[in-house]
Structure formats: C-alpha cells, structure tokens
Design an enzyme around this catalytic site. Structure first.
Site, PDB file in Angstrom:
ATOM      1  N   GLY A 298      -5.853   1.459  -4.210  1.00  0.00           N
ATOM      2  CA  GLY A 298      -6.922   0.675  -3.598  1.00  0.00           C
ATOM      3  C   GLY A 298      -8.304   1.145  -4.066  1.00  0.00           C
ATOM      4  O   GLY A 298      -8.879   0.543  -4.955  1.00  0.00           O
TER       5      GLY A 298
ATOM      6  N   HIS B 276       0.667  -5.131 -13.202  1.00  0.00           N
ATOM      7  CA  HIS B 276       0.193  -3.957 -12.485  1.00  0.00           C
ATOM      8  C   HIS B 276       1.268  -3.366 -11.575  1.00  0.00           C
ATOM      9  O   HIS B 276       1.416  -2.162 -11.470  1.00  0.00           O
ATOM     10  CB  HIS B 276      -1.033  -4.364 -11.667  1.00  0.00           C
ATOM     11  CG  HIS B 276      -1.868  -3.231 -11.180  1.00  0.00           C
ATOM     12  ND1 HIS B 276      -2.590  -2.417 -12.024  1.00  0.00           N
ATOM     13  CD2 HIS B 276      -2.112  -2.770  -9.926  1.00  0.00           C
ATOM     14  CE1 HIS B 276      -3.250  -1.521 -11.305  1.00  0.00           C
ATOM     15  NE2 HIS B 276      -2.970  -1.709 -10.033  1.00  0.00           N
TER      16      HIS B 276
ATOM     17  N   ASP C 170      -0.750  -6.112 -17.608  1.00  0.00           N
ATOM     18  CA  ASP C 170      -1.811  -5.829 -16.635  1.00  0.00           C
ATOM     19  C   ASP C 170      -3.144  -5.768 -17.363  1.00  0.00           C
ATOM     20  O   ASP C 170      -3.313  -4.987 -18.305  1.00  0.00           O
ATOM     21  CB  ASP C 170      -1.521  -4.492 -15.939  1.00  0.00           C
ATOM     22  CG  ASP C 170      -2.639  -4.059 -14.995  1.00  0.00           C
ATOM     23  OD1 ASP C 170      -3.416  -4.927 -14.548  1.00  0.00           O
ATOM     24  OD2 ASP C 170      -2.725  -2.852 -14.707  1.00  0.00           O
TER      25      ASP C 170
ATOM     26  N   SER D 146      -1.818   2.482  -9.732  1.00  0.00           N
ATOM     27  CA  SER D 146      -3.206   2.067  -9.609  1.00  0.00           C
ATOM     28  C   SER D 146      -4.102   3.246  -9.232  1.00  0.00           C
ATOM     29  O   SER D 146      -4.121   4.246  -9.942  1.00  0.00           O
ATOM     30  CB  SER D 146      -3.309   0.910  -8.610  1.00  0.00           C
ATOM     31  OG  SER D 146      -4.562   0.294  -8.689  1.00  0.00           O
ATOM     32  N   TYR D 147      -4.835   3.147  -8.106  1.00  0.00           N
ATOM     33  CA  TYR D 147      -5.722   4.251  -7.724  1.00  0.00           C
ATOM     34  C   TYR D 147      -4.948   5.495  -7.288  1.00  0.00           C
ATOM     35  O   TYR D 147      -5.527   6.559  -7.126  1.00  0.00           O
ATOM     36  CB  TYR D 147      -6.685   3.817  -6.615  1.00  0.00           C
ATOM     37  CG  TYR D 147      -7.864   4.757  -6.485  1.00  0.00           C
ATOM     38  CD1 TYR D 147      -8.897   4.726  -7.419  1.00  0.00           C
ATOM     39  CD2 TYR D 147      -7.921   5.689  -5.468  1.00  0.00           C
ATOM     40  CE1 TYR D 147      -9.961   5.606  -7.333  1.00  0.00           C
ATOM     41  CE2 TYR D 147      -8.991   6.569  -5.359  1.00  0.00           C
ATOM     42  CZ  TYR D 147     -10.011   6.524  -6.298  1.00  0.00           C
ATOM     43  OH  TYR D 147     -11.064   7.398  -6.213  1.00  0.00           O
TER      44      TYR D 147
END
Length: 481
Positions: free
Chosen positions: A94, A452, A399, A189-190
C-alpha cells in the site's frame, strides 16, 4: 451424601454437555495463551467449504499488559503434514492495504471470496506448501486497531516493522509449537519495504540476545514480488516499460528521459518534467497500470478507495497518480470488502471486537500520513544476503506499476556476481517465466503473463515458484519435461 454427589455429576456431565469437560478443582482445560489459541479457532465461517486443516483468527495485543495496540491475523495450517512444513508470514503493501482482504481472500489463501458471499477453495493455495500466516499491519489497516488515535499520525516504515516484530513475539507465545519451524517472510508491492525491514529487525534482535529472552525467530529468508525497493530505478524502469510496451509515444519518452533526471535542479526543466509525468499518467488512465493486458471491471461503479501511494516524488505530486487503479481487480476488491463487513463473518473470525467507528476497507481510510519511507532498501537486502538469508525477488511481467524493468535495474545495482545466467523456467511443459541466480543466495525470477498480483493471474505458476523457493536446494525447472 454419596447419592447427592452422583446426582450432581450426572447433571453436570449429561444434562449440560455444552459447558465443556470437567477438570479437577474446577480449573479450565486450557489456560492463558493456550486458551486464547483455542478461542481463536475458526469453526463456523459463513460460506466456507469443508476442509481438513484448522485455521485461526484473532488479535495479538502488542506489549501487554500496558499496550494499546492490537494487530489482527488469520492463520492456516498447511493442508498436509503441518508439523513438517515451514511457517510463512505474508504481507501486502500500500502502505495501508490489508493482507487478509488481498493476500488471503483474493490471491494465495485457501478460500477465495466470490460475489455471492460464498468462499471457494483455491486449488493453488500456498498452504499446500507451508503454514500460512496473514497479518493486517500497521494499526488502522483492516481490523487492526489502537486505543490511542494519535498512533495513526505516527505511522511509517519504522513503526510498522517494530509493531510487526512485537506481533510475532506475541503470536509465537500463542502458537509455541511453530517456534522451531523454519520461518520465511513473503509479500508484494510496498511489502518490498515491509519484508526486508522486518527481516532485518528479526536478524538484529536474534543476534542481540533474543535467544536468551526466548524470543528467537528461526528466520531463513524472504521472497518479494513486484516490489518497491529503490526509487531511482523504479522511476527509470516504469517509463521504459511504458515505452517498450507501446503505451507512450517515442516523443513523450524522449522528453521524460531528457527532462526528468533526478539530478536536474533547473526550475523550468522541473516544470516541464511535471507536464511530461502528467501525460504519462494520462496514458494509463483507461487501463489498469498493474495488469496492462487484462480488462478492467466496467460492470460496477468505478470507485477508488482511499490509498496512500508511497512512491517517488515525481508521481505523488500529481493528483492523477492517486486516481489510478489500485492494482487490484475492483470487482474482487468489492467482493472482499462486502464479505468482511458482514457481522456474521466478523463474529466467526473473532474480528472487530472493539466495534470500530469506520467500516472495514481493503485499504485503510483512516491512515492519512506516512512519516518515513527510505528511498531504497537495497543496503538492507545486501546486508541480509551477506548474513546468509535466502532471498528471491519475482516479477509478474505485465505489471506497469513496479515493472520487471524496474526490478532488473534495481537488482543490477546490487553488483552481484551471476551464478546461473538468464534462462527460461517451466511449469507443466510451458515457459512460466525467466530466472537468473546470483552468488550469495539471491534469485530473480519473472512470471510470464502475470501482473502486479502474480497469484491472481498465474495461480499454478505462483505456487510452483513458492514451493521451489521453500526448497533450499531446488532450482526452478530448466526444461519442459
């Protein structure tokens, strides 16, 4: 007197069986954390198909008894031989997005949420290979909460790592039989920030007397996918990917290369760069930047829940950046959000016990500020490689948000010697992606045709990748058969 005693036993044992087993001296069968573990067992989750493995959900209070934070978890035993399988903690990014709403319910957990409120079995759930633990962190994400609202303004990478570590020490007290298992971290991701930072904290605490305090964690390595790890190369790679996949023109790409150099401090050039980045973002406005070849969900209202996009300054200064799709199919996102807002689901999962003042959301709507996010985590990755951890970095190659070009540039900056050169890897006779292995324990792998969220778009390939990662001496298949 004897007759009275027998009658008392009869009424207690036979007429009121729901009270539970009778224990000598009136003591409960379970005490302390053992009792809480049994209370956390999920037995009546609405819509759940029957399974043979147990699962648990609930809260771990941080730093009790004075702690005011509690993090929510959902834990699944491995489908077979859980006592022999490793334990893996999965984290979504996020920052501010839920590992339960995404990882567990949409990607790699054993139950996938569907629009009718039912759960279906995931044939490629990662608990086929490991015991799976999902965590909502930091506070303000999902069902995790704090009794002090001021905590929501102090969040960032450092607090997330510290709180996640405190969660783990508490969780192992509740589930002590898993303390000796090989332990791995994974995320996307994060979580490219979350996972290395938490691994680094575990490693340092392990080597700073944790074993004496009985809080040693048997960390063996970690795996991160389409991961934010280095701002400079993330930026360079995202532009190059868009150009090479025909999303932006030659002219726009050349302007970006010329005028968006991070070292350039000329005001006019910076202003021109801002215009070019706006045009770049506009090019992605009608497709999903996180999965460039899949359709977007057009049969439901187009909503973009509040999200904190921690990203290079080039992007976050533009309002359009925050209006781009979140990277998760908006259809399945709505299914998950509706499911976890149901009171019967929350009761079954022992969730929302404090009755939060806001509805459950897949990405937090109450976290408004992120206080610290380093430009790079490459030094942490390098240090943990030197410490002997096994590290795999994977990339779904469709992605556009954290594209394979960014990841390859980032890994190149580590300056590692190549042990096994770039080659195809296979799953069921087909090329599943490409892989390169480096000296020191790092592997870079791509997953062909996945965006992703690799487990959503390439379920069998992702499970194969995960299983090989967990096998210390196993490399990805190098031939069709």
């Amino acid at each position: 007197m004897a007759l009275v005693w027998k009658l008392a036993l009869y009424f207690a044992c036979c007429l009121f069986p729901a009270v539970g087993p009778i224990i000598a001296a009136g003591r409960s069968k379970f005490e302390g954390e053992e009792a809480q573990r049994e209370a956390d067992r999920v037995t009546n989750l609405p819509g759940q198909p029957p399974v043979t493995f147990p699962h648990y959900a609930g809260y771990i209070k941080l730093n009790p008894p004075k702690g005011h934070k509690a993090l929510f978890y959902w834990f699944f035993h491995a489908q077979e031989n859980p006592h022999q399988k490793p334990l893996v903690l999965w984290l979504n990014g996020g920052p501010g997005c839920s590992s339960i709403a995404y990882g567990a319910a949409q990607e790699l957990g054993p139950f996938l949420v569907r629009p009718n409120g039912q759960l279906i079995l995931n044939k490629f759930s990662w608990n086929k290979a490991a015991n799976l633990l999902f965590l909502e962190a930091p506070v303000g994400v999902g069902f995790s909460y704090t009794n002090k609202s001021n905590d929501l303004y102090k969040l960032g990478d450092r607090v997330t790592a510290e709180d996640s570590y405190a969660f783990l020490t508490g969780w192992f007290k509740r589930f002590p039989s898993f303390k000796s298992h090989d332990f791995y971290l994974a995320g996307e991701s994060y979580a490219g920030h979350y996972v290395p930072q938490l691994a680094d904290l575990i490693y340092k605490r392990n080597n700073n007397g944790a074993s004496k305090e009985n809080s040693f964690i048997n960390l063996k390595g970690f795996m991160i996918g389409n991961a934010v790890i280095n701002d400079e190369t993330d930026s360079n790679g995202i532009f190059e990917y868009a150009w090479s996949h025909a999303i932006i023109s030659d002219q726009l790409y050349n302007k970006i290369v010329k005028e968006c150099d991070s070292k350039n401090e000329d005001n006019q050039t910076i202003a021109n760069c801002a215009i070019h980045v706006r045009d770049f973002l506009e090019a992605y406005s009608e497709i999903d930047i996180y999965s460039i070849y899949t359709p977007i969900c057009i049969n439901s209202p187009k909503t973009t829940p509040p999200k904190l996009h921690v990203a290079p300054r080039l992007f976050t200064q533009h309002d359009l950046w925050h209006r781009l799709p979140s990277g998760y199919d908006p259809c399945t996102e709505q299914y998950a959000e509706k499911f976890f807002n149901r009171e019967d689901v929350q009761r079954a999962l022992h969730a929302n016990v404090t009755k939060l003042s806001y509805p459950y959301s897949t990405c937090s709507g109450v976290i408004e500020k992120w206080n610290d996010a380093p430009d790079t985590v490459l030094p942490i990755i390098r240090g943990l490689l030197n410490a002997g951890l096994r590290i795999w970095v994977y990339s779904g190659d469709t992605d556009g948000r954290v594209p394979v070009t960014s990841t390859r540039y980032s890994i190149k900056k580590l300056g590692l010697r190549i042990k096994e050169e770039w080659r195809a890897w296979f799953h069921k006779g087909q090329v599943a992606g490409w892989v390169e292995v480096y000296e020191g324990g790092l592997t870079l792998a791509t997953v062909r045709g996945a965006g992703h969220q690799v487990p959503v778009l390439a379920p069998p390939q992702s499970l194969s990748l995960f299983s090989h990662f967990l096998s210390a001496n196993s490399s990805l298949p190098a031939s069709r058969f």
